[in-house]
Write a protein that holds these residues in place. Sequence first.
Motif, PDB file in Angstrom:
ATOM      1  N   THR A   1       2.932  10.341   3.327  1.00  0.00           N
ATOM      2  CA  THR A   1       3.223  11.748   3.567  1.00  0.00           C
ATOM      3  C   THR A   1       1.995  12.534   4.026  1.00  0.00           C
ATOM      4  N   GLU A   2       0.833  11.905   4.071  1.00  0.00           N
ATOM      5  CA  GLU A   2      -0.387  12.618   4.466  1.00  0.00           C
ATOM      6  C   GLU A   2      -1.038  11.989   5.696  1.00  0.00           C
ATOM      7  N   LEU A   3      -0.203  11.594   6.636  1.00  0.00           N
ATOM      8  CA  LEU A   3      -0.738  10.976   7.841  1.00  0.00           C
ATOM      9  C   LEU A   3      -1.473  11.977   8.726  1.00  0.00           C
ATOM     10  N   ASP A   4      -1.312  13.275   8.438  1.00  0.00           N
ATOM     11  CA  ASP A   4      -2.112  14.268   9.151  1.00  0.00           C
ATOM     12  C   ASP A   4      -3.599  14.057   8.865  1.00  0.00           C
ATOM     13  N   LYS A   5      -3.915  13.564   7.651  1.00  0.00           N
ATOM     14  CA  LYS A   5      -5.313  13.274   7.309  1.00  0.00           C
ATOM     15  C   LYS A   5      -5.801  12.035   8.059  1.00  0.00           C
ATOM     16  N   VAL A   6      -4.889  11.093   8.290  1.00  0.00           N
ATOM     17  CA  VAL A   6      -5.244   9.940   9.116  1.00  0.00           C
ATOM     18  C   VAL A   6      -5.512  10.398  10.545  1.00  0.00           C
ATOM     19  N   ALA A   7      -4.684  11.316  11.040  1.00  0.00           N
ATOM     20  CA  ALA A   7      -4.881  11.848  12.396  1.00  0.00           C
ATOM     21  C   ALA A   7      -6.255  12.499  12.538  1.00  0.00           C
ATOM     22  N   ALA A   8      -6.748  13.119  11.469  1.00  0.00           N
ATOM     23  CA  ALA A   8      -8.059  13.774  11.523  1.00  0.00           C
ATOM     24  C   ALA A   8      -9.169  12.767  11.783  1.00  0.00           C
ATOM     25  N   ILE A   9      -8.990  11.526  11.339  1.00  0.00           N
ATOM     26  CA  ILE A   9      -9.992  10.491  11.604  1.00  0.00           C
ATOM     27  C   ILE A   9     -10.130  10.287  13.101  1.00  0.00           C
ATOM     28  N   TYR A  10      -8.994  10.167  13.773  1.00  0.00           N
ATOM     29  CA  TYR A  10      -8.997   9.950  15.211  1.00  0.00           C
ATOM     30  C   TYR A  10      -9.507  11.174  15.981  1.00  0.00           C
ATOM     31  N   ASN A  11      -9.109  12.341  15.484  1.00  0.00           N
ATOM     32  CA  ASN A  11      -9.390  13.568  16.241  1.00  0.00           C
ATOM     33  C   ASN A  11     -10.794  14.123  16.049  1.00  0.00           C
ATOM     34  N   TYR A  12     -11.334  13.980  14.832  1.00  0.00           N
ATOM     35  CA  TYR A  12     -12.551  14.720  14.508  1.00  0.00           C
ATOM     36  C   TYR A  12     -13.729  13.871  14.029  1.00  0.00           C
ATOM     37  N   MET A  13     -13.495  12.591  13.724  1.00  0.00           N
ATOM     38  CA  MET A  13     -14.579  11.778  13.176  1.00  0.00           C
ATOM     39  C   MET A  13     -15.070  10.817  14.245  1.00  0.00           C
ATOM     40  N   SER A  14     -15.975  11.319  15.069  1.00  0.00           N
ATOM     41  CA  SER A  14     -16.391  10.601  16.273  1.00  0.00           C
ATOM     42  C   SER A  14     -17.257   9.379  15.994  1.00  0.00           C
ATOM     43  N   SER A  15     -17.742   9.241  14.748  1.00  0.00           N
ATOM     44  CA  SER A  15     -18.568   8.070  14.427  1.00  0.00           C
ATOM     45  C   SER A  15     -17.758   6.937  13.804  1.00  0.00           C
ATOM     46  N   LEU A  16     -16.435   7.086  13.834  1.00  0.00           N
ATOM     47  CA  LEU A  16     -15.550   6.049  13.291  1.00  0.00           C
ATOM     48  C   LEU A  16     -14.711   5.435  14.401  1.00  0.00           C
ATOM     49  N   ASN A  17     -14.538   4.129  14.322  1.00  0.00           N
ATOM     50  CA  ASN A  17     -13.696   3.392  15.258  1.00  0.00           C
ATOM     51  C   ASN A  17     -12.648   2.628  14.462  1.00  0.00           C
ATOM     52  N   VAL A  18     -11.409   3.072  14.543  1.00  0.00           N
ATOM     53  CA  VAL A  18     -10.334   2.437  13.787  1.00  0.00           C
ATOM     54  C   VAL A  18      -9.934   1.144  14.490  1.00  0.00           C
ATOM     55  N   ILE A  19     -10.174   0.030  13.810  1.00  0.00           N
ATOM     56  CA  ILE A  19      -9.811  -1.264  14.409  1.00  0.00           C
ATOM     57  C   ILE A  19      -8.609  -1.905  13.720  1.00  0.00           C
ATOM     58  N   GLY A  20      -8.137  -1.284  12.639  1.00  0.00           N
ATOM     59  CA  GLY A  20      -7.001  -1.867  11.940  1.00  0.00           C
ATOM     60  C   GLY A  20      -6.385  -0.917  10.943  1.00  0.00           C
ATOM     61  N   THR A  21      -5.154  -1.232  10.549  1.00  0.00           N
ATOM     62  CA  THR A  21      -4.422  -0.465   9.548  1.00  0.00           C
ATOM     63  C   THR A  21      -3.674  -1.458   8.670  1.00  0.00           C
ATOM     64  N   PHE A  22      -3.739  -1.252   7.352  1.00  0.00           N
ATOM     65  CA  PHE A  22      -3.104  -2.236   6.472  1.00  0.00           C
ATOM     66  C   PHE A  22      -2.590  -1.590   5.194  1.00  0.00           C
ATOM     67  N   THR A  23      -1.810  -2.372   4.465  1.00  0.00           N
ATOM     68  CA  THR A  23      -1.370  -1.984   3.131  1.00  0.00           C
ATOM     69  C   THR A  23      -1.454  -3.195   2.227  1.00  0.00           C
ATOM     70  N   THR A  24      -1.391  -2.955   0.924  1.00  0.00           N
ATOM     71  CA  THR A  24      -1.393  -4.030  -0.070  1.00  0.00           C
ATOM     72  C   THR A  24      -0.166  -3.880  -0.947  1.00  0.00           C
ATOM     73  N   PHE A  25       0.623  -4.942  -1.052  1.00  0.00           N
ATOM     74  CA  PHE A  25       1.827  -4.913  -1.878  1.00  0.00           C
ATOM     75  C   PHE A  25       1.456  -4.864  -3.355  1.00  0.00           C
ATOM     76  N   SER A  26       2.339  -4.269  -4.143  1.00  0.00           N
ATOM     77  CA  SER A  26       2.039  -4.116  -5.569  1.00  0.00           C
ATOM     78  C   SER A  26       2.325  -5.381  -6.374  1.00  0.00           C
ATOM     79  N   ALA A  27       3.354  -6.138  -6.008  1.00  0.00           N
ATOM     80  CA  ALA A  27       3.704  -7.342  -6.780  1.00  0.00           C
ATOM     81  C   ALA A  27       4.597  -8.249  -5.952  1.00  0.00           C
ATOM     82  N   SER A  28       4.100  -8.668  -4.799  1.00  0.00           N
ATOM     83  CA  SER A  28       4.935  -9.474  -3.896  1.00  0.00           C
ATOM     84  C   SER A  28       5.328 -10.808  -4.511  1.00  0.00           C
ATOM     85  N   TRP A  29       4.494 -11.324  -5.407  1.00  0.00           N
ATOM     86  CA  TRP A  29       4.791 -12.619  -6.025  1.00  0.00           C
ATOM     87  C   TRP A  29       5.990 -12.547  -6.955  1.00  0.00           C
ATOM     88  N   ARG A  30       6.324 -11.325  -7.408  1.00  0.00           N
ATOM     89  CA  ARG A  30       7.331 -11.203  -8.453  1.00  0.00           C
ATOM     90  C   ARG A  30       8.589 -10.443  -8.019  1.00  0.00           C
TER      91      ARG A  30
END
Length: 354
Positions: A138-167
Amino acid sequence: MKNLIIDLRVVRNNLRAVKDRAEGVHVFADLSANAGGMGLLTVAHFLRDEGIRNFIVSDPADAGLLRKNNFSKERIMMLRSTADPNEIAELLSYGVICTAGSYDAAVAINGIAESKKMIADIQVMIDTGLGCYGFQPTELDKVAAIYNYMSSLNVIGTFTTFSASWRKKKPTFAQYDKFNAALDRIIEMGFEPGIAHAIDSAALFKYNLDLMDAVRVDTALTGRIPGKSVPGLSKVGFIEAGLEELGWHPKGHTIGSERGFVTKAPTKIAILSIGYYHGFGVDRYFVERSLFDIFKWRRRASFVRVNGQKARVLGSVGLMHTMVDVTNIDCTVGDIALLDVDPVNVKGLPIVYR
């Protein structure tokens, strides 16, 4: 004699199974927790020899250890997000891909990279249910700020971690869908999410989810994905320990403290100076298991092998010792017992590779 045995031939077979399941996408080898207890440097060299070029760490010191031991060209990713300026500076000095799991972390990485007059490669983490790190969907606007305003960052990937995929299959699929929706929204905003990855060891072998651009494996390398045995994977890790004492005890003799055991007949007992301190009888997933799973695990943890035969553990596994029934086993002091262990739980023992 007490050693943790790591059979690299079994690790190789497990890696082959991973590559088969990965179907050509990038394989990120997670070396967190001393490579799952198998030994970070030895396992990293071994995996590189087997063609792995992407590594994950959870501590800046591990990244430094790799870089200082000729891992100069490999891609190293810091799995957890951090806003700690000291950690960030250390990671950037090693050329590590940082994870930004919050606006504060992104700002901190950007500021330090800017001060060093460099562009920092980062991966954006989306929290889909684990709750530790990551931007909320719900806060992807903050992710957008990385692209728009943080010129010293280069986003090379996006990921998530499952909470309990084994179960849990249903929540895992729901988290997967939530991550895909976040990726779609990032693209709709006109940004490139880079390498997208969500699939961990359990999800890779248990479900038929789209693999995206990469998979991350840890427990698959040790063959110790919790739950039912996974075809193609074999367990890595066991302790070799010599029998240190042997003796006969009469019927009615009480053995052990805590959950004691009373012999029902004359019993020959062997003592091993291995206990739960060393990782035997320890289950890191214990609090998440069902009562049925706990029962099955206790049965597996209640035996060792002496001279090729099963020997039942008597009483509770102690802090520094374990007692086993060898009444019907031809053995003597110094003979070797084999104890099944998850390497990640083991401490205080040297590692022997085979």
